[in-house]
Design a protein around this motif. Structure first.
Motif, PDB file in Angstrom:
ATOM      1  N   PRO A   1       7.025  -2.074  -4.483  1.00 36.44           N
ATOM      2  CA  PRO A   1       6.261  -2.245  -3.251  1.00 36.44           C
ATOM      3  C   PRO A   1       6.731  -1.283  -2.172  1.00 36.44           C
ATOM      4  O   PRO A   1       7.921  -0.971  -2.061  1.00 36.44           O
ATOM      5  CB  PRO A   1       6.542  -3.697  -2.862  1.00 36.44           C
ATOM      6  CG  PRO A   1       6.972  -4.362  -4.125  1.00 36.44           C
ATOM      7  CD  PRO A   1       7.691  -3.311  -4.915  1.00 36.44           C
TER       8      PRO A   1
ATOM      9  N   PRO B   1      -1.303   1.026  -2.419  1.00 38.17           N
ATOM     10  CA  PRO B   1      -0.922   0.485  -1.105  1.00 38.17           C
ATOM     11  C   PRO B   1      -1.828   0.973   0.015  1.00 38.17           C
ATOM     12  O   PRO B   1      -2.128   0.218   0.950  1.00 38.17           O
ATOM     13  CB  PRO B   1       0.522   0.986  -0.925  1.00 38.17           C
ATOM     14  CG  PRO B   1       1.017   1.251  -2.314  1.00 38.17           C
ATOM     15  CD  PRO B   1      -0.179   1.729  -3.073  1.00 38.17           C
TER      16      PRO B   1
ATOM     17  N   GLU C   1       1.851  -6.700  -2.982  1.00 37.83           N
ATOM     18  CA  GLU C   1       1.227  -5.717  -2.101  1.00 37.83           C
ATOM     19  C   GLU C   1       0.456  -6.376  -0.965  1.00 37.83           C
ATOM     20  O   GLU C   1       0.469  -5.900   0.167  1.00 37.83           O
ATOM     21  CB  GLU C   1       0.321  -4.777  -2.893  1.00 37.83           C
ATOM     22  CG  GLU C   1       1.075  -3.685  -3.635  1.00 37.83           C
ATOM     23  CD  GLU C   1       1.867  -2.772  -2.707  1.00 37.83           C
ATOM     24  OE1 GLU C   1       1.598  -2.733  -1.494  1.00 37.83           O
ATOM     25  OE2 GLU C   1       2.787  -2.092  -3.204  1.00 37.83           O
TER      26      GLU C   1
END
Length: 430
Positions: free
Chosen positions: A28, A85, A146
């Protein structure tokens, strides 16, 4: 010799890297606090056919206090199946801007299987159930990470809610899901909803998350539903064709005559056909729906002047009646004559005299299908008798029945009908 001087032996299995290396492991991104709450600019302009539309239904979406937003797999991942992302941040920015107006947002998020493909070393979406469920198990974690990271930029927590068809079909479990979603919102938590692909079977799925979004819209008493994909709106055929016509407003089924909608893409299951079906499902229950692309999410959530708008049916079904028609599991079938179908159209209870055949083994208080003489499924209801008792009541008037059997077979309060099918069901006998 100190412990610090001991170096790991790369050949020792205890210290060795996993055999798959680190390339496939999802990491992440950092949480960078967001400073602005603005709607992202749309990709289209006023010159494009998908933009600049106005209608009462669009105003209802613009002013809605509770909105369900569905995001497709292709909007959350790149072409290789990676979680993106940047794409998730774009979506979260638009959702945050809408929430800053005081709107409650419920997210229906696809992407668990797509997100799990790369960690499992899969180059294309799996087709067998076991591998799909394995990919969903791996991908659901990454997807939630996410979403949590992206909304953490605004100091907002998320809550993951995984639903199955069985959860929706069982009234008690559906109500419990509803209470969970409501409580998350009350606590300032954004519900992130997805089908629980890790436990569902091929024959017991919602089919796609567009339909799930429509059902969640009713389950949560939403005021509007926004379906996002990779197409800016509905065309009467493939928009790549030069003579394709954009459809801005769908007021009723007549506006869809001649429309050809395709299937899902490489990473998803819900093509345009599934989206239109889901939009009509929600709108028939009284919820306006906006269908557009994720790249235009800012314009969709800001003024709703973009994409295709499905107008809601004016007489919105109650949550119970909608659940009976579209979500509940049927335990049997009642075949009825034209007179009974006509009585149902005028909001009367179903009596034994109008029943011509009983199919299935069910108990009282279960939901059954009601089929008219033309073979059309015209409604559903909660039956007052078990199937064995009903077999002895077929075609008999109330006066002919014993006292214990003089209640309606299905009381009007526990009966829900497909209004557009009733006239067809008994048209020949009216």
């Amino acid at each position: 010799m100190s412990d610090a001087s001991v170096q790991p032996d790369p050949s020792d299995p205890f210290f060795a890297n996993p055999v798959f290396g680190t390339d496939n492991i999802h990491q992440p991104g950092p949480v960078i606090p967001a400073t602005a709450k603005e709607f992202p600019e749309p990709e289209v302009t006023l010159d494009d056919p998908e933009y600049g539309h106005h209608s009462p239904a669009r105003r209802a979406i613009r002013d809605a206090k509770r909105v369900v937003v569905k995001i497709g797999s292709s909007s959350l991942t790149d072409e290789s199946g990676h979680v993106s992302p940047e794409r998730i941040d774009l979506i979260a920015d638009a959702l945050e801007a809408r929430m800053d107006r005081g709107t409650d947002i419920i997210v229906v998020s696809s992407g668990s299987i797509a997100c799990g493909m790369r960690p499992l070393g899969l180059s294309q979406r799996p087709t067998d159930l076991a591998t799909k469920q394995a990919a969903a198990a791996a991908g659901q974690v990454l997807l939630a990470q996410e979403w949590a990271r992206s909304f953490a930029r605004y100091g907002r927590p998320i809550g993951q809610v995984l639903l199955t068809v069985s959860d929706a079909a069982n009234r008690d479990r559906a109500r419990n899901s509803q209470r969970t979603i409501d409580r998350l919102r009350q606590l300032g938590v954004i519900p992130i909803i997805n089908e629980n692909d890790t436990v569902t079977t091929a024959s017991a799925t919602f089919g796609d998350n567009d339909r799930l979004a429509a059902l969640v819209s009713h389950l949560s008493y939403a005021d509007a539903c926004v379906l996002l994909s990779d197409v800016a709106g509905l065309y009467d055929r493939n928009p790549a064709e030069p003579d394709a016509r954009f459809i801005a407003e769908v007021r009723n089924g007549g506006d869809l005559r001649g429309v050809v909608a395709g299937d899902g893409g490489r990473l998803g299951t819900g093509g345009m056909g599934a989206k239109v079906s889901a939009a009509r499902l929600a709108s028939q229950g009284g919820i306006p729906v906006l269908l557009t692309s994720t790249e235009n999410i800012g314009a969709a959530l800001d003024q709703a002047m973009i994409g295709t708008c499905f107008w809601p049916r004016e007489d919105r079904l109650s949550a119970w009646k909608f659940w009976v028609l579209y979500t509940a599991e049927s335990a049997g079938v009642l075949h009825i004559d034209g007179g009974a179908a006509q009585a149902m159209e005028h909001h009367n209870s179903l009596l034994a005299v109008g029943v011509t055949k009983v199919v299935g083994d069910f108990t009282s208080r279960q939901v059954v299908d009601i089929v008219g003489p033309g073979g059309y499924l015209i409604g559903r209801g909660e039956v007052n008798y078990d199937s064995a008792t009903l077999q002895g009541m077929i075609g008999r008037s109330t006066a002919e029945l014993p006292d214990f059997a003089q209640r309606p077979v299905v009381h009007v309060d526990n009966l829900s009908t497909y209004a557009n099918r009733l006239s067809r069901a008994y048209g020949a006998t009216r």
